[in-house]
Design an enzyme around this catalytic site. Structure first.
Site, PDB file in Angstrom:
ATOM      1  CG  ASN A  47      -3.440  -4.254  -0.581  1.00 33.44           C
ATOM      2  OD1 ASN A  47      -3.671  -5.424  -0.816  1.00 33.44           O
ATOM      3  ND2 ASN A  47      -2.389  -3.883   0.111  1.00 33.44           N
ATOM      4  CG  ASP A  48       0.026  -1.618  -1.569  1.00 29.38           C
ATOM      5  OD1 ASP A  48      -1.014  -1.222  -1.046  1.00 29.38           O
ATOM      6  OD2 ASP A  48       1.061  -1.884  -0.927  1.00 29.38           O
ATOM      7  CB  SER A  99       3.947  -3.786  -2.030  1.00 26.47           C
ATOM      8  OG  SER A  99       2.547  -3.805  -2.025  1.00 26.47           O
ATOM      9  NE  ARG A 152       4.715  -3.296   5.187  1.00 27.95           N
ATOM     10  CZ  ARG A 152       4.657  -3.400   6.504  1.00 27.95           C
ATOM     11  NH1 ARG A 152       5.344  -4.333   7.131  1.00 27.95           N
ATOM     12  NH2 ARG A 152       3.891  -2.578   7.213  1.00 27.95           N
TER      13      ARG A 152
HETATM   14  C1  FRU Z   1       0.678  -0.919   1.865  1.00 27.00           C
HETATM   15  C2  FRU Z   1       1.103  -2.298   2.351  1.00 27.00           C
HETATM   16  C3  FRU Z   1       2.551  -2.575   2.053  1.00 27.00           C
HETATM   17  C4  FRU Z   1       2.593  -4.085   2.047  1.00 27.00           C
HETATM   18  C5  FRU Z   1       1.263  -4.412   1.407  1.00 27.00           C
HETATM   19  C6  FRU Z   1       0.636  -5.673   1.922  1.00 27.00           C
HETATM   20  O1  FRU Z   1      -0.682  -0.824   1.661  1.00 27.00           O
HETATM   21  O2  FRU Z   1       0.825  -2.429   3.733  1.00 27.00           O
HETATM   22  O3  FRU Z   1       3.468  -2.001   2.955  1.00 27.00           O
HETATM   23  O4  FRU Z   1       3.660  -4.578   1.302  1.00 27.00           O
HETATM   24  O5  FRU Z   1       0.410  -3.330   1.671  1.00 27.00           O
HETATM   25  O6  FRU Z   1      -0.517  -5.955   1.189  1.00 27.00           O
END
Ligand code: FRU
Length: 465
Positions: free
Chosen positions: A25-26, A86, A144
């Site tokens: 993901n991110d 993240s 976060r």
């Molecule tokens: C965004 C998120 C962040 C988090 C991460 C977890 O997509 O939800 O806020 O740190 O992904 O994978």
């Protein structure tokens, strides 16, 4: 049944960043350090779900060919045992610092978040420093995604974090530090005119020319006409980040959606050695039932990052353009001129198309593999993109009123993604698509003459370490 790979299979990516297996993901920790570009990313290597997040790690000299490095941060400690979430990177002297959120859940699934750092001197192995400060009062455990930078005006560092207030509304909070180890809470960036939803993720502040741009990914924002139609979206606001750690908005209630397509979320920016502001995003967040139904899940992998984009501020807007280096991918070029209807067959599913109109067309329709359809009308100056939702089977559409009449489209295509840059980046539509049969047939219907250049793109090589 043979599993299709994320880098070469039927829906695989060749020049986008994907994980070899599991879920990406991110983008995290983006930085150019000692000349090399580092891209870290949220990664669950075990399965295509959001369960255990690590930081995957890639390096490159040109953002085109990538070398995979060992996982940089694993969820192995008491302060990050349910996920290394993240965050960003900052290089200080000879050290590369990573800031991230340690996600912890107890046996009753009650969450605790720790804001943590890890340091490396070789850019490969990172030593965790553990939690940096106490959880702020007035906020739930949803705090976060630290992003850190140095501010020469005040000679100290800033950290901003996505947050949820105890009344379950979204916010971005600001800390400062002189040594990146001791942090003091300064305040919040939210104003009461913003639509704030229930949580903001991945905040970022970047300077584009004379403007500071505050980018964040709010959750719980209601759809408003052609805006905010995805489950979660990313927005920006312009103004000035002050030496006191507040944001003076040009207009508190002007909130612009960064991408007009279906899948774009949690972008992160960094400034490279040439001074360019570059951005990667996750392509992207979607309702859980769509995620589970994505055709690649049975092959054990899911999702991709966007191509790297350069951000600029022009004509009162943030423009996103594919970085110039992507031209290195161009191989065979084919040139066409089309009026009325023309059927083109693409010779691969990895393509770049450039379409230019000397005169704005009255109407344009493009159809790719009988699946994705673009429509433009000069009368409304609206561009729309339609695809089939792979979960519901229904057609769905995203549209945007352009600021300027249509003059160009630049499309980066892979077997299951499209990124469409309109008028040199004034709008971008990012999306995934899954054609019944991906024939690579492109039907162009344009009321005015259009010049088309098609480039076959070279498959990118990932080197596994
Ligand atoms: C965004 C998120 C962040 C988090 C991460 C977890 O997509 O939800 O806020 O740190 O992904 O994978």
């Amino acid at each position: 049944m043979k599993k299709e790979s994320s880098t070469s299979g039927k829906y695989g990516f060749t020049y986008h960043i994907v994980a070899p297996t599991g879920l990406i993901n991110d983008p995290n920790g983006l930085i150019q350090w000692n000349g090399q570009y580092h891209v870290f990313f949220q990664w669950n290597p075990y399965e295509p779900t959001h369960s255990t997040k690590h930081w995957g790690h890639l390096v490159s000299d040109d953002m085109i060919s990538w070398k995979r490095l060992p996982v940089a941060l694993e969820s192995t400690d008491y302060f990050d045992k349910n996920g290394v979430y993240s965050g960003g990177a900052y290089a200080k002297n000879e050290e590369l610092w990573l800031f991230y959120t340690g996600n912890v859940k107890d046996r009753y699934q009650v969450r605790t978040s720790y804001q943590c750092a890890a340091v490396s001197t070789d850019g490969i192995r990172f030593e965790k420093k553990g939690p940096l400060f106490e959880h702020p009062k007035g906020y739930t455990a949803h705090v976060r995604d630290p992003k850190v930078w140095y501010d020469e005006r005040v000679n100290h560092y800033w950290m901003i974090l996505g947050a949820q207030r105890t009344d379950e509304t979204g916010d971005t909070i600001v800390y400062r530090s002189t040594d990146m180890q001791h942090w003091e809470l300064v305040g919040s960036l939210r104003n009461e005119q913003q639509p704030f939803g229930y949580m903001w993720e991945c905040p970022d502040i970047v300077r584009l020319g004379e403007k500071d741009v505050f980018i964040y990914s709010p959750q719980g924002i209601e759809a408003d006409g052609d805006r905010f139609n995805n489950i979660f979206q990313t927005v920006y606001q312009t103004g000035r980040f002050t030496p006191e750690g507040t944001f003076l908005f040009d207009d508190e209630s002007t909130v612009v959606e960064m991408d007009a397509g279906f899948e774009f979320y949690a972008p992160q920016t960094f400034v490279d050695d040439a001074g360019r502001v570059l951005q990667y995003a996750w392509m992207g967040t979607m309702p859980p039932e769509m995620e589970e139904a994505m055709p690649t899940v049975q092959d054990g992998w899911i999702h991709a990052l966007t191509i790297p984009r350069e951000l600029t501020y022009e004509n009162g807007k943030v423009y996103q353009k594919p970085i110039q280096e992507l031209q290195l991918l161009r191989q065979k070029e084919r040139v066409y001129e089309a009026v009325e209807k023309q059927v083109l067959s693409l010779d691969s599913l990895q393509q770049e198309w450039l379409m230019n109109w000397e005169q704005t067309p009255e109407d344009v329709t493009l159809v790719l593999s009988e699946e994705v359809k673009w429509t433009y009308s000069k009368q409304t100056n609206e561009l729309a993109i339609e695809r089939t939702n792979w979960h519901s089977g229904q057609r769905e559409k995203r549209s945007r009123q352009l600021s300027n009449p249509l003059r160009s489209l630049q499309v980066y295509m892979e077997a299951s993604s499209l990124e469409v840059f309109v008028n040199g980046g004034e709008e971008v539509f990012s999306l995934r698509y899954f054609a019944q049969e991906n024939t690579g047939q492109l039907i162009v219907s344009s009321s005015q003459l259009v010049n088309i250049r098609l480039f076959t793109l070279n498959a990118q090589s990932f080197i596994e370490e």
